[in-house]
Motif scaffolding. Structure first.
Motif, PDB file in Angstrom:
ATOM      1  N   LEU A 224       6.847   3.452  14.336  1.00 20.78           N
ATOM      2  CA  LEU A 224       5.537   4.073  14.394  1.00 20.78           C
ATOM      3  C   LEU A 224       5.544   5.492  13.848  1.00 20.78           C
ATOM      4  O   LEU A 224       4.531   5.971  13.351  1.00 20.78           O
ATOM      5  N   ILE A 225       6.655   6.160  13.955  1.00 22.91           N
ATOM      6  CA  ILE A 225       6.698   7.570  13.608  1.00 22.91           C
ATOM      7  C   ILE A 225       6.356   7.804  12.134  1.00 22.91           C
ATOM      8  O   ILE A 225       5.471   8.574  11.817  1.00 22.91           O
ATOM      9  N   LYS A 226       7.036   7.142  11.232  1.00 24.63           N
ATOM     10  CA  LYS A 226       6.799   7.370   9.808  1.00 24.63           C
ATOM     11  C   LYS A 226       6.340   6.125   9.062  1.00 24.63           C
ATOM     12  O   LYS A 226       5.473   6.200   8.199  1.00 24.63           O
TER      13      LYS A 226
ATOM     14  N   ARG B 181      -0.442   2.237   6.821  1.00 26.65           N
ATOM     15  CA  ARG B 181      -1.848   2.668   6.892  1.00 26.65           C
ATOM     16  C   ARG B 181      -2.339   3.193   5.553  1.00 26.65           C
ATOM     17  O   ARG B 181      -3.489   2.982   5.176  1.00 26.65           O
ATOM     18  N   LEU B 182      -1.474   3.892   4.835  1.00 24.76           N
ATOM     19  CA  LEU B 182      -1.837   4.477   3.548  1.00 24.76           C
ATOM     20  C   LEU B 182      -1.642   3.497   2.393  1.00 24.76           C
ATOM     21  O   LEU B 182      -1.829   3.865   1.232  1.00 24.76           O
ATOM     22  N   SER B 183      -1.267   2.263   2.713  1.00 27.52           N
ATOM     23  CA  SER B 183      -1.018   1.205   1.725  1.00 27.52           C
ATOM     24  C   SER B 183       0.120   1.536   0.765  1.00 27.52           C
ATOM     25  O   SER B 183       0.179   1.008  -0.339  1.00 27.52           O
ATOM     26  N   ARG B 184       1.011   2.392   1.162  1.00 30.26           N
ATOM     27  CA  ARG B 184       2.196   2.685   0.357  1.00 30.26           C
ATOM     28  C   ARG B 184       3.297   1.674   0.630  1.00 30.26           C
ATOM     29  O   ARG B 184       4.256   1.573  -0.124  1.00 30.26           O
ATOM     30  N   MET B 185       3.156   0.960   1.740  1.00 31.65           N
ATOM     31  CA  MET B 185       4.125  -0.053   2.139  1.00 31.65           C
ATOM     32  C   MET B 185       3.334  -1.223   2.718  1.00 31.65           C
ATOM     33  O   MET B 185       2.321  -1.024   3.380  1.00 31.65           O
ATOM     34  N   LYS B 186       3.795  -2.416   2.439  1.00 29.07           N
ATOM     35  CA  LYS B 186       3.148  -3.601   3.002  1.00 29.07           C
ATOM     36  C   LYS B 186       3.772  -3.939   4.347  1.00 29.07           C
ATOM     37  O   LYS B 186       4.967  -3.728   4.547  1.00 29.07           O
ATOM     38  N   PRO B 187       2.979  -4.491   5.256  1.00 27.89           N
ATOM     39  CA  PRO B 187       3.525  -4.869   6.560  1.00 27.89           C
ATOM     40  C   PRO B 187       4.667  -5.876   6.470  1.00 27.89           C
ATOM     41  O   PRO B 187       5.466  -5.991   7.383  1.00 27.89           O
ATOM     42  N   THR B 188       4.753  -6.580   5.357  1.00 33.86           N
ATOM     43  CA  THR B 188       5.769  -7.615   5.190  1.00 33.86           C
ATOM     44  C   THR B 188       7.002  -7.139   4.422  1.00 33.86           C
ATOM     45  O   THR B 188       7.898  -7.941   4.158  1.00 33.86           O
ATOM     46  N   ASP B 189       7.064  -5.853   4.068  1.00 33.49           N
ATOM     47  CA  ASP B 189       8.223  -5.328   3.336  1.00 33.49           C
ATOM     48  C   ASP B 189       9.512  -5.584   4.114  1.00 33.49           C
ATOM     49  O   ASP B 189       9.559  -5.395   5.331  1.00 33.49           O
TER      50      ASP B 189
END
Length: 106
Positions: free
Chosen positions: A21-23, A29-37
């Motif tokens: 949750l920290i980073k 949230r910013l769409s820089r990473m996908k939840p499935t990465d």
């Protein structure tokens, strides 16, 4: 510092070492990473295991356990698609937490 407070501080330290949750959730949230990465998945799995270990820390009373209740963090992670409610690690963590609450002294 009494023994319950020391046990709580150890548990919080274990949890925060790999807390997604920290980073990382911010990156989702910013769409820089996908939840499935894959990297996020690996960190999340490690965090779930560490959280289970922290919940099983001896010396925690009910009040201390309430302070490390995993439910709010799990809700955030499921809301952002990082975890699902039927994920085995989520179910195991919640079961461990409930068992620890039953065993813990007031």
């Amino acid at each position: 510092m009494d023994s319950v407070e020391l046990a709580l501080q150890r548990a919080i330290g274990v949890i925060s070492q790999s807390d997604p949750l920290i980073k990382l959730l911010e990156q989702v949230r910013l769409s820089r990473m996908k939840p499935t990465d894959a990297g996020l998945r690996a960190i999340t799995e490690s965090w779930l295991a560490a959280y289970r270990k922290a919940v099983d820390t001896g010396g925690l009373n009910k009040q201390a356990l309430r302070r490390i209740d995993p439910t709010p963090r799990l809700v955030m992670l499921t809301q952002h698609g990082v975890l699902s409610q039927d994920h085995e690690g989520v179910k195991a963590l919640l079961a461990n937490f409930e068992q620890a609450m039953v065993r813990a002294p007031e």
